[in-house]
Every structure is written in C-alpha cells, then in structure tokens.
Scaffold this motif. Sequence first.
Motif, short mmCIF file in Angstrom:
data_model
loop_
_atom_site.label_atom_id
_atom_site.label_comp_id
_atom_site.label_asym_id
_atom_site.label_seq_id
_atom_site.Cartn_x
_atom_site.Cartn_y
_atom_site.Cartn_z
N LEU A 278 0.86 -1.17 0.00
CA LEU A 278 0.00 0.00 0.00
C LEU A 278 0.90 1.22 0.00
O LEU A 278 1.75 1.37 0.88
CB LEU A 278 -0.89 0.00 1.25
N GLU A 279 0.73 2.08 -1.01
CA GLU A 279 1.52 3.30 -1.10
C GLU A 279 0.57 4.47 -1.28
O GLU A 279 -0.21 4.50 -2.24
CB GLU A 279 2.51 3.23 -2.26
N LEU A 280 0.64 5.43 -0.35
CA LEU A 280 -0.24 6.59 -0.39
C LEU A 280 0.60 7.86 -0.30
O LEU A 280 1.54 7.93 0.50
CB LEU A 280 -1.23 6.55 0.79
N SER A 281 0.24 8.87 -1.08
CA SER A 281 0.98 10.12 -1.02
C SER A 281 0.04 11.26 -0.64
O SER A 281 -1.17 11.17 -0.82
CB SER A 281 1.66 10.42 -2.36
N SER A 282 0.64 12.32 -0.11
CA SER A 282 -0.10 13.51 0.34
C SER A 282 -1.22 13.15 1.30
O SER A 282 -2.36 13.59 1.16
CB SER A 282 -0.66 14.28 -0.87
N VAL A 283 -0.89 12.36 2.30
CA VAL A 283 -1.88 11.88 3.26
C VAL A 283 -1.96 12.83 4.45
O VAL A 283 -0.97 13.09 5.12
CB VAL A 283 -1.51 10.46 3.77
N ASP A 284 -3.15 13.34 4.70
CA ASP A 284 -3.41 14.19 5.86
C ASP A 284 -3.89 13.30 7.00
O ASP A 284 -5.07 13.04 7.14
CB ASP A 284 -4.46 15.24 5.50
N LEU A 285 -2.95 12.81 7.81
CA LEU A 285 -3.31 11.91 8.91
C LEU A 285 -4.12 12.62 9.99
O LEU A 285 -4.76 11.97 10.81
CB LEU A 285 -2.05 11.30 9.53
N GLY A 286 -4.11 13.93 10.00
CA GLY A 286 -4.89 14.68 10.98
C GLY A 286 -6.38 14.61 10.74
O GLY A 286 -7.18 14.84 11.64
N ALA A 287 -6.77 14.26 9.52
CA ALA A 287 -8.19 14.09 9.20
C ALA A 287 -8.61 12.70 9.66
O ALA A 287 -8.15 11.70 9.12
CB ALA A 287 -8.43 14.27 7.71
N VAL A 288 -9.45 12.63 10.66
CA VAL A 288 -9.80 11.34 11.27
C VAL A 288 -10.44 10.40 10.25
O VAL A 288 -10.23 9.19 10.32
CB VAL A 288 -10.66 11.52 12.53
N CYS A 289 -11.19 10.93 9.28
CA CYS A 289 -11.80 10.05 8.27
C CYS A 289 -10.72 9.40 7.40
O CYS A 289 -10.84 8.22 7.05
CB CYS A 289 -12.81 10.80 7.43
N ILE A 290 -9.67 10.13 7.09
CA ILE A 290 -8.57 9.56 6.31
C ILE A 290 -7.84 8.50 7.13
O ILE A 290 -7.54 7.41 6.65
CB ILE A 290 -7.58 10.66 5.85
N PHE A 291 -7.56 8.82 8.39
CA PHE A 291 -6.91 7.84 9.28
C PHE A 291 -7.74 6.56 9.35
O PHE A 291 -7.22 5.46 9.21
CB PHE A 291 -6.70 8.40 10.68
N ARG A 292 -9.04 6.69 9.59
CA ARG A 292 -9.89 5.50 9.72
C ARG A 292 -9.91 4.67 8.44
O ARG A 292 -9.89 3.44 8.49
CB ARG A 292 -11.31 5.90 10.12
N PHE A 293 -9.93 5.34 7.29
CA PHE A 293 -9.89 4.61 6.03
C PHE A 293 -8.58 3.83 5.88
O PHE A 293 -8.58 2.66 5.52
CB PHE A 293 -10.08 5.57 4.85
N ILE A 294 -7.46 4.48 6.18
CA ILE A 294 -6.17 3.81 6.08
C ILE A 294 -6.10 2.64 7.06
O ILE A 294 -5.66 1.54 6.71
CB ILE A 294 -5.02 4.80 6.32
N TRP A 295 -6.55 2.85 8.28
CA TRP A 295 -6.52 1.79 9.29
C TRP A 295 -7.41 0.62 8.87
O TRP A 295 -7.02 -0.54 9.00
CB TRP A 295 -6.92 2.35 10.65
N LEU A 296 -8.61 0.90 8.37
CA LEU A 296 -9.49 -0.17 7.89
C LEU A 296 -8.85 -0.92 6.73
O LEU A 296 -8.93 -2.15 6.66
CB LEU A 296 -10.84 0.41 7.44
#
Length: 164
Positions: free
Chosen positions: A28-46
């Motif tokens: 899994l390779e993701l760029s320009s990831v805003d980890l501060g956005a909880v929805c983005i974090f939850r998607f990555i974690w899922l």
Amino acid sequence: MGNPYMLLMVAGCLLKKRLLTLRHLNALELSSVDLGAVCIFRFIWLTMTNSPKLQKVKIQAKSTNGSEEATVKACEENIHSSKLRLKHIREVEMHLVSGTPVELHFMKLLLATSPILEIMVVKPHPVKVSDGGLRILKELSQFQRLSPKAKITYKDPNERNLQV
C-alpha cells in the motif's frame, strides 16, 4: 489524498463503517496523506486491518489542515485494542514526517500492533524539521514494539541513516 476516486472510497467506507476484505493487497503506497483528518486515518486503518496479505506500507505525509485530537484519540484506542493486529506487515516507510503528534501516534500504533515488523523507515520533511529530526528519533526509540525484530531506520534530509 486529493484523488477524487480515493475520496469517494473514503466516503463510502465511512458510511458503511467497514471495508471489504482486500485479500490480494500486499503493498500500500499513499501520497499527500493528511493523517490529521480522522476520516482519512480510519480509512487507512481499515484498509490495513482488512488486508490479510499486506506486507509493505509506504505513506508520504502532508501538513494537517485541522484538529488532530480525534485522530490521536483513535490511534490510542486502537493501540489498546487487543484484537486488532497487523499480522503480515514487515516494512513501513513514512516520508515527509514533520513530527506532529498525529504522525508520532500513527507510528506508535504501527509499532504496537505489528508482530512481525522488521523495519520502519522514517524520512523527515527537509524544510519543516529543524533539528535534523533528533526529537522525532528520540520519541520513536521510546515507543513499545510488538515485534522483537523491529528496527527503526531514520533517514535525515542529507541521506545519512541512523538505526535504533
């Protein structure tokens, strides 16, 4: 994460509160990831927890645009959840790390939930990190690691590698 397809996947995933199992995803390779956005974090974690063959994760961070408190709290909750493990992840790379609390908590989560992790490569942001990244390295070295083999390799902006 400005990709409109990725944003649609995030929205759909969050509406359903789950993600289909990604049985064949091994990197899994993701760029320009805003980890501060909880929805983005939850998607990555899922995505990571629903990918039973996932072995390598590479994330390029970007500056957060809002409050990181919800993401930090979600990271801490997942660290303390005994049922969630990243059982196949062997390698993690974090690029453009600035040392924000959310980035540090995310890396702490990965170290705490990856039983066979072998290496975590951390490369700081060349402009935003002024001390050569020593503060980040010091904090990372104190985090508990589930894998006894886990090594942290730190690449400074001048490409020298440090291991802890």
